[in-house]
Design an enzyme around this catalytic site. Structure first.
Site, PDB file in Angstrom:
ATOM      1  N   LYS A 136       0.854  -1.192   0.000  1.00 47.27           N
ATOM      2  CA  LYS A 136       0.000   0.000   0.000  1.00 47.27           C
ATOM      3  C   LYS A 136       0.892   1.244   0.000  1.00 47.27           C
ATOM      4  O   LYS A 136       1.483   1.605   1.009  1.00 47.27           O
ATOM      5  CB  LYS A 136      -0.913   0.033   1.224  1.00 47.27           C
ATOM      6  N   GLY A 147       6.938   5.707   8.043  1.00 48.11           N
ATOM      7  CA  GLY A 147       6.037   6.853   8.061  1.00 48.11           C
ATOM      8  C   GLY A 147       6.225   7.638   9.346  1.00 48.11           C
ATOM      9  O   GLY A 147       7.282   7.563   9.983  1.00 48.11           O
ATOM     10  N   SER A 148       5.186   8.366   9.725  1.00 45.26           N
ATOM     11  CA  SER A 148       5.300   9.240  10.898  1.00 45.26           C
ATOM     12  C   SER A 148       5.247   8.441  12.200  1.00 45.26           C
ATOM     13  O   SER A 148       4.680   7.341  12.248  1.00 45.26           O
ATOM     14  CB  SER A 148       4.163  10.265  10.876  1.00 45.26           C
ATOM     15  N   VAL A 160       1.503   7.770  13.349  1.00 44.33           N
ATOM     16  CA  VAL A 160       0.833   6.627  12.709  1.00 44.33           C
ATOM     17  C   VAL A 160       1.516   5.321  13.145  1.00 44.33           C
ATOM     18  O   VAL A 160       0.852   4.330  13.437  1.00 44.33           O
ATOM     19  CB  VAL A 160       0.829   6.772  11.165  1.00 44.33           C
ATOM     20  N   GLY A 161       2.839   5.340  13.248  1.00 44.48           N
ATOM     21  CA  GLY A 161       3.578   4.133  13.636  1.00 44.48           C
ATOM     22  C   GLY A 161       3.142   3.605  14.996  1.00 44.48           C
ATOM     23  O   GLY A 161       3.005   2.397  15.196  1.00 44.48           O
ATOM     24  N   GLU A 208       9.872   2.297  10.813  1.00 40.67           N
ATOM     25  CA  GLU A 208      10.886   3.326  10.526  1.00 40.67           C
ATOM     26  C   GLU A 208      10.157   4.656  10.570  1.00 40.67           C
ATOM     27  O   GLU A 208       9.367   4.957   9.676  1.00 40.67           O
ATOM     28  CB  GLU A 208      11.495   3.113   9.133  1.00 40.67           C
ATOM     29  N   CYS A 219      13.359  11.847   6.242  1.00 37.68           N
ATOM     30  CA  CYS A 219      13.408  11.426   7.646  1.00 37.68           C
ATOM     31  C   CYS A 219      14.782  11.750   8.228  1.00 37.68           C
ATOM     32  O   CYS A 219      14.935  11.939   9.417  1.00 37.68           O
ATOM     33  CB  CYS A 219      13.121   9.945   7.756  1.00 37.68           C
ATOM     34  N   GLU A 260       9.455  17.216  14.850  1.00 32.58           N
ATOM     35  CA  GLU A 260       9.773  17.034  13.435  1.00 32.58           C
ATOM     36  C   GLU A 260       8.904  17.982  12.601  1.00 32.58           C
ATOM     37  O   GLU A 260       7.677  17.963  12.715  1.00 32.58           O
ATOM     38  CB  GLU A 260       9.508  15.580  13.006  1.00 32.58           C
TER      39      GLU A 260
HETATM   40  P1  NAD Z   1       2.345   8.901   7.324  1.00 31.59           P
HETATM   41  O1  NAD Z   1       2.615   8.257   8.617  1.00 31.59           O
HETATM   42  O2  NAD Z   1       1.269   9.927   7.257  1.00 31.59           O
HETATM   43  O3  NAD Z   1       1.947   7.796   6.222  1.00 31.59           O
HETATM   44  C1  NAD Z   1       2.778   6.701   5.913  1.00 31.59           C
HETATM   45  C2  NAD Z   1       1.940   5.599   5.286  1.00 31.59           C
HETATM   46  O4  NAD Z   1       1.058   5.069   6.281  1.00 31.59           O
HETATM   47  C3  NAD Z   1       1.050   6.058   4.139  1.00 31.59           C
HETATM   48  O5  NAD Z   1       1.019   5.075   3.134  1.00 31.59           O
HETATM   49  C4  NAD Z   1      -0.306   6.199   4.808  1.00 31.59           C
HETATM   50  O6  NAD Z   1      -1.391   6.105   3.908  1.00 31.59           O
HETATM   51  C5  NAD Z   1      -0.265   5.033   5.777  1.00 31.59           C
HETATM   52  N1  NAD Z   1      -1.193   5.130   6.917  1.00 31.59           N
HETATM   53  C6  NAD Z   1      -1.735   6.244   7.463  1.00 31.59           C
HETATM   54  N2  NAD Z   1      -2.536   5.912   8.496  1.00 31.59           N
HETATM   55  C7  NAD Z   1      -2.487   4.560   8.627  1.00 31.59           C
HETATM   56  C8  NAD Z   1      -3.097   3.621   9.511  1.00 31.59           C
HETATM   57  N3  NAD Z   1      -3.914   4.010  10.495  1.00 31.59           N
HETATM   58  N4  NAD Z   1      -2.801   2.313   9.357  1.00 31.59           N
HETATM   59  C9  NAD Z   1      -1.968   1.907   8.380  1.00 31.59           C
HETATM   60  N5  NAD Z   1      -1.383   2.748   7.491  1.00 31.59           N
HETATM   61  C10 NAD Z   1      -1.628   4.058   7.624  1.00 31.59           C
HETATM   62  O7  NAD Z   1       3.739   9.491   6.794  1.00 31.59           O
HETATM   63  P2  NAD Z   1       4.045  10.352   5.495  1.00 31.59           P
HETATM   64  O8  NAD Z   1       3.501  11.722   5.669  1.00 31.59           O
HETATM   65  O9  NAD Z   1       3.672   9.595   4.263  1.00 31.59           O
HETATM   66  O10 NAD Z   1       5.663  10.393   5.541  1.00 31.59           O
HETATM   67  C11 NAD Z   1       6.366  11.283   6.331  1.00 31.59           C
HETATM   68  C12 NAD Z   1       6.853  10.629   7.615  1.00 31.59           C
HETATM   69  O11 NAD Z   1       7.590   9.469   7.300  1.00 31.59           O
HETATM   70  C13 NAD Z   1       7.793  11.516   8.406  1.00 31.59           C
HETATM   71  O12 NAD Z   1       7.476  11.444   9.767  1.00 31.59           O
HETATM   72  C14 NAD Z   1       9.162  10.894   8.141  1.00 31.59           C
HETATM   73  O13 NAD Z   1      10.124  11.144   9.139  1.00 31.59           O
HETATM   74  C15 NAD Z   1       8.817   9.465   8.029  1.00 31.59           C
HETATM   75  N6  NAD Z   1       9.856   8.749   7.284  1.00 31.59           N
HETATM   76  C16 NAD Z   1      10.679   7.921   7.997  1.00 31.59           C
HETATM   77  C17 NAD Z   1      11.700   7.242   7.348  1.00 31.59           C
HETATM   78  C18 NAD Z   1      12.610   6.310   8.105  1.00 31.59           C
HETATM   79  O14 NAD Z   1      13.223   5.456   7.482  1.00 31.59           O
HETATM   80  N7  NAD Z   1      12.754   6.418   9.420  1.00 31.59           N
HETATM   81  C19 NAD Z   1      11.886   7.394   5.974  1.00 31.59           C
HETATM   82  C20 NAD Z   1      11.022   8.258   5.280  1.00 31.59           C
HETATM   83  C21 NAD Z   1      10.002   8.917   5.960  1.00 31.59           C
END
Ligand code: NAD
Length: 495
Positions: free
Chosen positions: A175, A228-229, A232-233, A250, A284, A385
């Site tokens: 996804k 992701g964030s 959400v994580g 991550e 990130c 962040e």
């Molecule tokens: P996000 O957390 O909003 O979304 C990430 C993914 O999760 C998307 O595909 C989103 O649709 C999905 N998602 C959202 N809610 C969900 C849920 N309840 N259950 C399952 N999936 C869900 O993040 P973003 O805005 O796409 O990316 C930016 C963030 O990602 C920043 O915080 C950045 O630091 C982080 N990031 C981390 C790394 C790393 O390796 N540590 C790398 C790149 C980005």
């Protein structure tokens, strides 16, 4: 006419069962519609998981070197289409072409690494404590992997996850982020063209709250690899715990670069410009804080503000652009909010801070590269962040104080120190709390064959990249073979 894109389930491109879709637009020019993508339902995910489960039963039996051959072909196809993919990615998410080319190259490197891992996937053989008995441990695939990714590395991050997952014998339900579905779609097309059997990779587009959540809570998904964030994580981690699946997270970062008084200032300047404003600060690993030794503070800040004011904002497809747009309206609003917070907190706005007024930038989500000086360690702009082109500058009197400031965050992804003193460099490497430390290199620049990930609230202890990611995507199986022809009881008959 707008192109309509589909999900891939069991080798067939198909519409979502909902029939609903959403538009994907270019962040540098929102009048440019890239296509429409499915807003999928729970039922679409169920079909994708079923297809991945069925495919797993055959895929796990394919010898790993043969799986590696397909990875090599994927690498070849990505190489052939590197420029096209880079352009498509810039149009979709805004970062400048040099960076999207780098993003594709990371995918190519990851594919070739996976291809070579097909001939390793090393296990261990160890002596048994009993005579005429053999002991070994091998890696086995786990099952169906849910792959959930962000938009800032729309090709590289999915490859970090799916290539080792598939090489190890797992199958995937992918996804991608809603802002970058096109790059994800092309990647999956290439994976299929390279010869993956139907169902080994499936892609389901749509909302995190529907598609993502269904994957995370699904009984028949065995592991989740999420980037992701942190917000959400954390939620995802709770949602996945009901089924006790393996989860790799991550998450966010609040990375800092320290510049000591003995550093090569020109080198440190190039580093911070690239670290803070590359990808418009939306990495990130972006440099979000700069910690300057008091002896060089004023001079360095002046050098930095001159260079920053000269950075050219623009469409990433133009060779004249240094910095592209922010990904979308909500993210630009969030950056503006942080600029207001910084001003209210009493930090000193050195440059930027506004939406640019040039005519050619009015149809995109642009924001000026921004620097705050006189930032105090506990201000929100020093601890949260921002994920945009905003840099907070702090001052230190010594390396110890600099490292303490650097560690003053809930995150621990990347870190950087500029110094010519080898003793100070090693002291920093020892004391910094982060998954990655660079010396005389900015906070960005990870290589595909090295472990990637962070400590503290940046993750949950797993690593992507290199050899380490294979620990996440395989299960250890311990095997004992007794060729003595009699019952030998461990811990009993030998004592
Ligand atoms: P996000 O957390 O909003 O979304 C990430 C993914 O999760 C998307 O595909 C989103 O649709 C999905 N998602 C959202 N809610 C969900 C849920 N309840 N259950 C399952 N999936 C869900 O993040 P973003 O805005 O796409 O990316 C930016 C963030 O990602 C920043 O915080 C950045 O630091 C982080 N990031 C981390 C790394 C790393 O390796 N540590 C790398 C790149 C980005």
């Amino acid at each position: 006419m707008t192109t309509k894109f589909k999900n891939l389930i069991n080798g067939k491109w198909q519409d979502s069962l909902t029939g609903e879709s959403y538009e994907n637009r270019n962040p540098a020019n929102w009048n440019d519609v890239i296509g429409t993508f499915p807003l999928s339902s729970i039922e679409d995910v169920n079909l994708a998981v079923k297809s991945a489960r069925i495919a797993f039963e055959k895929w796990r039996l394919v010898p790993a070197p043969a799986r590696g051959e397909i990875m090599r072909k994927i690498g070849d196809l990505l190489s052939l289409r590197k420029e096209e993919l880079a352009r498509e990615m810039t149009r979709e998410m805004g970062k400048v072409l040099a960076e999207t080319r780098g993003d594709v190259q990371e995918g190519i490197d990851t594919a070739y690494y996976a291809a070579s891992e097909g001939r390793r996937l090393f296990g261990n053989t160890v002596p048994s404590e009993l005579p005429n008995k053999f002991a070994m441990a091998i890696r086995v695939p786990i099952g169906v992997a849910g792959i959930i990714t962000p938009w800032n590395f729309p090709l590289a991050i999915p490859t970090w996850k799916m290539f080792p997952a598939i090489l190890s014998g797992n199958t995937c339900v992918f996804k991608p982020a809603m802002d970058t579905p096109k790059t994800a779609t092309t990647l999956v097309e290439i994976m299929m063209e390279a010869g993956l059997p139907d169902g080994v990779v499936n892609i389901v587009h749509g909302k995190g709250s529907v598609v993502g959540n269904t994957i995370v809570t699904h009984n028949d998904v065995d592991l989740i690899s999420f980037t992701g964030s942190t917000l959400v994580g954390k939620q995802l981690s709770k949602d996945a715990s009901e089924t006790l699946k393996r989860v790799s997270l991550e998450l966010g970062g609040k990375n800092a670069q320290i510049v000591m008084d003995d550093a090569d200032l020109d080198l440190a300047l190039e580093g911070v410009l690239w670290g803070a404003f590359g990808t418009t600060g939306q990495r990130c690993t972006a440099t979000s804080r700069l910690i300057l030794h008091e002896k060089i503070h004023d001079k360095f800040l002046e050098m930095l503000s001159i260079k920053t004011k000269n950075l050219k904002l623009g469409d990433g497809l133009l060779s004249t652009s240094d910095v592209g747009p922010i990904i979308n309206e909500a993210q630009r609003k969030s950056v503006q909010k942080y600029v207001e917070i910084g001003i209210k907190e009493g930090a000193n706005l050195i440059c930027g801070g506004k939406i640019p007024n040039q005519k050619e930038l009015q149809n995109g989500w642009f924001h000026e590269p921004t620097i705050f000086a006189d930032v105090k360690p506990n201000m929100r702009i020093a601890t949260e962040e921002i994920f945009g082109p905003v840099l907070s500058v702090l001052k230190c009197k010594s390396l110890e104080e600099g490292v303490n400031l650097l560690n003053n965050t809930i995150y621990g992804l990347s870190s950087s120190v500029y110094t010519k003193d080898v003793n100070k460099a090693f002291q920093a490497i020892r004391d910094i709390q982060a998954g990655i430390t660079y010396i005389n290199v900015p906070t960005i620049g990870a290589e595909a064959h090295m472990p990637f990930g962070g400590v503290k609230q940046t993750g949950n202890g797993h690593r992507e990249g290199g050899w380490t990611v294979y620990d996440f995507f395989t299960e250890w199986k311990a095997i004992y073979i007794d060729y003595s022809g009699k019952l030998q009881r461990a811990q009993i008959d030998n004592y």
